[in-house]
Scaffold this motif. Structure first.
Motif, PDB file in Angstrom:
ATOM      1  N   ARG A  86       0.845  -1.206   0.000  1.00 30.35           N
ATOM      2  CA  ARG A  86       0.000   0.000   0.000  1.00 30.35           C
ATOM      3  C   ARG A  86       0.875   1.249   0.000  1.00 30.35           C
ATOM      4  NH1 ARG A  86      -5.244  -0.855   2.415  1.00 30.35           N
ATOM      5  NH2 ARG A  86      -5.263   1.342   2.975  1.00 30.35           N
ATOM      6  N   LEU A  87       1.853   1.263   0.903  1.00 31.79           N
ATOM      7  CA  LEU A  87       2.716   2.438   1.044  1.00 31.79           C
ATOM      8  C   LEU A  87       3.546   2.672  -0.219  1.00 31.79           C
ATOM      9  CD1 LEU A  87       4.060   1.653   4.627  1.00 31.79           C
ATOM     10  CD2 LEU A  87       2.738   3.689   4.041  1.00 31.79           C
ATOM     11  N   ALA A  88       4.214   1.616  -0.664  1.00 31.69           N
ATOM     12  CA  ALA A  88       5.173   1.747  -1.771  1.00 31.69           C
ATOM     13  C   ALA A  88       4.466   2.064  -3.089  1.00 31.69           C
ATOM     14  CB  ALA A  88       5.982   0.463  -1.897  1.00 31.69           C
ATOM     15  N   ASP A  89       3.388   1.356  -3.371  1.00 31.01           N
ATOM     16  CA  ASP A  89       2.721   1.544  -4.662  1.00 31.01           C
ATOM     17  C   ASP A  89       2.116   2.948  -4.771  1.00 31.01           C
ATOM     18  OD1 ASP A  89       3.461  -1.041  -5.215  1.00 31.01           O
ATOM     19  OD2 ASP A  89       1.457  -1.911  -5.040  1.00 31.01           O
ATOM     20  N   ASP A  90       1.533   3.460  -3.695  1.00 31.10           N
ATOM     21  CA  ASP A  90       1.006   4.831  -3.714  1.00 31.10           C
ATOM     22  C   ASP A  90       2.104   5.822  -4.110  1.00 31.10           C
ATOM     23  OD1 ASP A  90      -1.593   4.275  -2.988  1.00 31.10           O
ATOM     24  OD2 ASP A  90      -1.387   4.917  -0.896  1.00 31.10           O
ATOM     25  N   GLU A  91       3.256   5.684  -3.455  1.00 29.63           N
ATOM     26  CA  GLU A  91       4.346   6.636  -3.680  1.00 29.63           C
ATOM     27  C   GLU A  91       4.887   6.541  -5.110  1.00 29.63           C
ATOM     28  OE1 GLU A  91       4.447   8.766  -1.326  1.00 29.63           O
ATOM     29  OE2 GLU A  91       5.865   8.196   0.240  1.00 29.63           O
ATOM     30  N   LEU A  92       5.076   5.304  -5.563  1.00 33.37           N
ATOM     31  CA  LEU A  92       5.627   5.104  -6.908  1.00 33.37           C
ATOM     32  C   LEU A  92       4.714   5.719  -7.972  1.00 33.37           C
ATOM     33  CD1 LEU A  92       7.674   3.633  -8.845  1.00 33.37           C
ATOM     34  CD2 LEU A  92       6.021   1.767  -8.906  1.00 33.37           C
ATOM     35  N   VAL A  93       3.426   5.407  -7.889  1.00 33.97           N
ATOM     36  CA  VAL A  93       2.512   5.821  -8.949  1.00 33.97           C
ATOM     37  C   VAL A  93       2.268   7.335  -8.895  1.00 33.97           C
ATOM     38  CG1 VAL A  93       0.208   5.481  -9.943  1.00 33.97           C
ATOM     39  CG2 VAL A  93       1.470   3.529  -9.008  1.00 33.97           C
ATOM     40  N   LEU A  94       2.168   7.885  -7.686  1.00 32.67           N
ATOM     41  CA  LEU A  94       1.993   9.331  -7.578  1.00 32.67           C
ATOM     42  C   LEU A  94       3.209  10.063  -8.162  1.00 32.67           C
ATOM     43  CD1 LEU A  94       0.173  11.614  -6.545  1.00 32.67           C
ATOM     44  CD2 LEU A  94       1.430  11.538  -4.385  1.00 32.67           C
ATOM     45  N   ALA A  95       4.410   9.557  -7.850  1.00 30.14           N
ATOM     46  CA  ALA A  95       5.631  10.175  -8.375  1.00 30.14           C
ATOM     47  C   ALA A  95       5.626  10.133  -9.899  1.00 30.14           C
ATOM     48  CB  ALA A  95       6.865   9.460  -7.830  1.00 30.14           C
ATOM     49  N   GLU A  96       5.213   8.999 -10.439  1.00 24.95           N
ATOM     50  CA  GLU A  96       5.168   8.848 -11.891  1.00 24.95           C
ATOM     51  C   GLU A  96       4.227   9.896 -12.504  1.00 24.95           C
ATOM     52  OE1 GLU A  96       7.093   6.952 -13.586  1.00 24.95           O
ATOM     53  OE2 GLU A  96       6.165   7.110 -15.570  1.00 24.95           O
ATOM     54  N   ARG A  97       3.077  10.113 -11.886  1.00 25.68           N
ATOM     55  CA  ARG A  97       2.144  11.135 -12.376  1.00 25.68           C
ATOM     56  C   ARG A  97       2.722  12.542 -12.228  1.00 25.68           C
ATOM     57  NH1 ARG A  97      -0.941   9.542 -16.166  1.00 25.68           N
ATOM     58  NH2 ARG A  97      -2.733   8.256 -15.634  1.00 25.68           N
ATOM     59  N   TYR A  98       3.346  12.810 -11.079  1.00 27.04           N
ATOM     60  CA  TYR A  98       3.918  14.152 -10.849  1.00 27.04           C
ATOM     61  C   TYR A  98       4.912  14.551 -11.937  1.00 27.04           C
ATOM     62  CZ  TYR A  98       2.344  14.768  -5.928  1.00 27.04           C
ATOM     63  OH  TYR A  98       1.623  14.954  -4.782  1.00 27.04           O
ATOM     64  N   THR A  99       5.687  13.552 -12.410  1.00 25.64           N
ATOM     65  CA  THR A  99       6.734  13.904 -13.378  1.00 25.64           C
ATOM     66  C   THR A  99       6.134  14.468 -14.667  1.00 25.64           C
ATOM     67  OG1 THR A  99       6.796  11.634 -14.216  1.00 25.64           O
ATOM     68  CG2 THR A  99       8.411  12.216 -12.531  1.00 25.64           C
ATOM     69  N   GLU A 100       4.839  14.245 -14.898  1.00 27.55           N
ATOM     70  CA  GLU A 100       4.215  14.808 -16.096  1.00 27.55           C
ATOM     71  C   GLU A 100       4.220  16.335 -16.057  1.00 27.55           C
ATOM     72  OE1 GLU A 100       0.337  13.027 -16.435  1.00 27.55           O
ATOM     73  OE2 GLU A 100       1.172  11.006 -16.512  1.00 27.55           O
ATOM     74  N   TRP A 101       4.357  16.895 -14.865  1.00 26.73           N
ATOM     75  CA  TRP A 101       4.350  18.364 -14.744  1.00 26.73           C
ATOM     76  C   TRP A 101       5.718  18.970 -14.990  1.00 26.73           C
ATOM     77  CZ3 TRP A 101       0.322  21.338 -15.029  1.00 26.73           C
ATOM     78  CH2 TRP A 101      -0.928  20.797 -14.736  1.00 26.73           C
ATOM     79  N   GLN A 102       6.727  18.123 -15.025  1.00 23.49           N
ATOM     80  CA  GLN A 102       8.075  18.644 -15.236  1.00 23.49           C
ATOM     81  C   GLN A 102       8.107  19.396 -16.557  1.00 23.49           C
ATOM     82  OE1 GLN A 102      10.753  15.490 -14.194  1.00 23.49           O
ATOM     83  NE2 GLN A 102      12.469  16.683 -14.928  1.00 23.49           N
ATOM     84  N   VAL A 103       8.608  20.602 -16.542  1.00 25.01           N
ATOM     85  CA  VAL A 103       8.635  21.571 -17.651  1.00 25.01           C
ATOM     86  C   VAL A 103       7.244  22.019 -18.122  1.00 25.01           C
ATOM     87  CG1 VAL A 103      10.857  20.673 -18.487  1.00 25.01           C
ATOM     88  CG2 VAL A 103       8.775  20.059 -19.718  1.00 25.01           C
ATOM     89  N   ARG A 104       6.190  21.641 -17.413  1.00 25.59           N
ATOM     90  CA  ARG A 104       4.854  22.089 -17.835  1.00 25.59           C
ATOM     91  C   ARG A 104       4.114  22.833 -16.727  1.00 25.59           C
ATOM     92  NH1 ARG A 104       5.565  17.284 -20.499  1.00 25.59           N
ATOM     93  NH2 ARG A 104       5.212  17.346 -22.749  1.00 25.59           N
ATOM     94  N   ALA A 105       4.715  22.923 -15.557  1.00 22.29           N
ATOM     95  CA  ALA A 105       4.045  23.606 -14.453  1.00 22.29           C
ATOM     96  C   ALA A 105       4.013  25.119 -14.733  1.00 22.29           C
ATOM     97  CB  ALA A 105       4.766  23.291 -13.148  1.00 22.29           C
ATOM     98  N   PRO A 106       3.182  25.869 -13.977  1.00 23.50           N
ATOM     99  CA  PRO A 106       2.977  27.289 -14.307  1.00 23.50           C
ATOM    100  C   PRO A 106       4.219  28.181 -14.192  1.00 23.50           C
ATOM    101  CG  PRO A 106       1.399  26.555 -12.633  1.00 23.50           C
ATOM    102  CD  PRO A 106       2.318  25.428 -12.871  1.00 23.50           C
TER     103      PRO A 106
ATOM    104  N   ARG B 208      -1.368  -2.235  -5.596  1.00 23.51           N
ATOM    105  CA  ARG B 208      -2.332  -1.981  -4.523  1.00 23.51           C
ATOM    106  C   ARG B 208      -2.537  -0.498  -4.218  1.00 23.51           C
ATOM    107  NH1 ARG B 208      -4.235  -6.056  -5.547  1.00 23.51           N
ATOM    108  NH2 ARG B 208      -4.126  -8.043  -4.429  1.00 23.51           N
ATOM    109  N   HIS B 209      -2.096   0.377  -5.114  1.00 25.19           N
ATOM    110  CA  HIS B 209      -2.261   1.815  -4.840  1.00 25.19           C
ATOM    111  C   HIS B 209      -3.721   2.237  -4.964  1.00 25.19           C
ATOM    112  CE1 HIS B 209      -1.532   1.417  -9.200  1.00 25.19           C
ATOM    113  NE2 HIS B 209      -2.479   2.332  -9.285  1.00 25.19           N
ATOM    114  N   SER B 210      -4.016   3.328  -4.305  1.00 22.78           N
ATOM    115  CA  SER B 210      -5.350   3.924  -4.362  1.00 22.78           C
ATOM    116  C   SER B 210      -5.568   4.519  -5.755  1.00 22.78           C
ATOM    117  CB  SER B 210      -5.426   5.022  -3.297  1.00 22.78           C
ATOM    118  OG  SER B 210      -6.048   6.178  -3.790  1.00 22.78           O
ATOM    119  N   THR B 211      -6.806   4.526  -6.235  1.00 26.10           N
ATOM    120  CA  THR B 211      -7.051   5.055  -7.580  1.00 26.10           C
ATOM    121  C   THR B 211      -6.879   6.578  -7.636  1.00 26.10           C
ATOM    122  OG1 THR B 211      -9.409   4.768  -7.041  1.00 26.10           O
ATOM    123  CG2 THR B 211      -8.457   3.241  -8.622  1.00 26.10           C
ATOM    124  N   LEU B 212      -6.727   7.237  -6.472  1.00 26.77           N
ATOM    125  CA  LEU B 212      -6.451   8.679  -6.496  1.00 26.77           C
ATOM    126  C   LEU B 212      -5.183   8.980  -7.287  1.00 26.77           C
ATOM    127  CD1 LEU B 212      -6.962  11.623  -5.332  1.00 26.77           C
ATOM    128  CD2 LEU B 212      -5.312  11.006  -3.550  1.00 26.77           C
TER     129      LEU B 212
END
Lengths: 150, 290
Positions: free
Chosen positions: B29-49, B95-99
């Motif tokens: 639960r802990l590891a998968d949440d962190e991994l997947v959230l980090a993967e999504r966050y990287t989409e903002w690299q060079v695209r954040a405001p 096992r990560h949350s769908t959030l």
């Protein structure tokens, strides 16, 4: 808003930073280092024989980004050598440390090369978590010299 | 519900079969949440405001990857390796949350900030509930992780205050809260009710998911309402057995391995180079052992 802002002007007396390399004081051996309060990190003060040589080897390993020994940086939590097996407990400043593999490998190689050590076992531990307070006084001086305020 | 006795488990060797299952469940639960959230966050690299927010998001992603690594490392003690933990794992074994797997609409910065906020509050509460875990390898890692989490919350609340300061921004934040809140509730769903009961009974986590969720809901509501954002109530059914799930849950919970379609495409993207290169094990820049 912009009218309030005064653009900084160059100070005629200022000179550019001329440092391109940072030398540690080569004459200083690890065991003259002051350790910080608490059980960890360890500095190897008073170690003898093969353990002393391991500490000396560790002291020569530098952080990949700053001119400071990993011992002074406070990364080494414990060293013991038994029957040729050197066990080193170390931590990293940051869980996402990109130099992790490189640093652990360097520690392993340096310790393995010590006379009286056949194998080196490096364990990365996270408790207590590293903070800047764990840097030795000498380490803080190295970091100040490098331009960090600690 | 405290631990049956003051037993603590120094390593995996001290766990019986039931406890081994529970510890692994907790770690996934802990590891998968962190991994997947980090993967999504990287989409903002060079695209954040702003340039600063580019760098901040990239850095927060790096933190979360570091934390994922810390938890996956403990899973390695159970015989897993990086290959089967990440690169070769089936999508529905995560096992990560769908959030954390939801995609961002293009340019929807409010979504990124709201998501970070909802997640970081939950993580903070959860980590504090792990500070006295009976399983030492978990307990020993919590302090370091918490020390690296404070500024995530500071960053998210700071942005929320600024976004909510005008009508348009506040509307964007409100939309994101309305959309993401049900998904955030899945953070507190059990992966398996029996295993979850063991986690609490054996003191692996100090509080159960319902207690964590209540604390989270109160904290999130207090803050969001203070900046003019409405937060849905927590509607709980009258009857329940072990775990009380709120009525607002989305269709896919993630925790039980049932994910939204977005997860499979994200995982494909994440493992694309590995697949393209025909790898069958995770390679490292440096060998672990020579």
């Amino acid at each position: 808003m912009s009218s309030e802002y005064e653009r900084p002007e160059r100070d005629d007396d200022a000179t550019a930073c001329a440092y391109t390399s940072y030398d540690n004081d080569e004459d200083v051996e690890y065991d003259e280092k002051e350790s910080v309060d608490g059980e960890v990190p360890a500095t190897g003060r008073g170690a003898e024989g093969v353990e002393r040589r391991v500490w000396q080897a560790l002291y020569e390993v530098e952080d990949p980004e700053m001119p400071i020994s990993i011992v002074d940086l406070g990364l080494i939590y414990g060293v013991s050598v038994e029957d040729g097996v050197a066990a080193v407990d170390m931590t990293l400043t940051y869980t996402g440390c990109p130099a992790r593999d490189m640093l652990i490998n360097e520690v392993k190689q340096s310790v393995s090369a010590v006379e009286g050590v056949d194998t080196a076992e490096i364990a990365v531990v996270w408790s207590p978590g590293w903070t800047v307070d764990m840097v030795t006084e000498q380490g803080k001086e190295s970091l100040r010299e490098f331009g960090l305020s600690v | 519900m405290a631990a049956a006795d003051d037993a603590t488990f120094a390593s995996t060797d001290d766990l019986d079969e039931t406890e081994q299952e529970a510890v692994q469940d907790l770690l996934f639960r802990l590891a998968d949440d962190e991994l997947v959230l980090a993967e999504r966050y990287t989409e903002w690299q060079v695209r954040a405001p702003t340039l600063e927010s580019d760098i901040s998001m990239a850095n927060i992603a790096q933190d979360e990857l570091g934390h994922a690594r810390l938890w996956y490392e403990v899973l390695k003690d159970f015989g897993h390796d990086e290959t089967d933990l990440i690169w070769e794992r089936d999508a529905d074994d995560f096992r990560h949350s769908t959030l954390v797997e939801q995609p961002f609409a293009e340019g929807d910065w409010a979504d990124a900030i709201v998501r970070a906020y909802l997640y970081d509050v939950a993580e903070d509460i959860q980590l504090h509930a792990l500070e006295n875990s009976t399983f030492e390898p978990i307990r020993d890692r919590v302090g370091k992780v918490l020390g690296e989490e404070d500024y995530h919350l500071e960053y998210a609340t700071n942005w929320l205050e600024r976004l909510a300061a005008d009508d348009e921004g506040r509307e964007n934040v409100q939309d994101a809260v309305d959309r993401l809140y049900p998904y955030a509730l899945t953070l507190f769903e059990p992966t398996d009710e029996e295993v979850e009961a063991t986690i609490v009974e054996r003191g692996l986590r100090g509080e159960d998911l319902v207690e964590l969720r209540d604390t989270w809901h109160d904290r999130v509501s207090d803050f969001l309402e203070s900046i003019g954002i409405e937060v849905p109530g927590l509607d709980l059914p009258d009857q329940y057995d072990v775990h009380i799930s709120p009525d607002e849950l989305p269709e896919h919970l993630g925790r039980d391995g049932d994910h939204t379609d977005h997860w499979e495409s994200l995982l494909d993207e994440m493992t694309e180079a590995y697949d393209e290169l025909g790898r069958d094990y995770a390679t490292h820049i440096m060998d672990d052992d020579e």
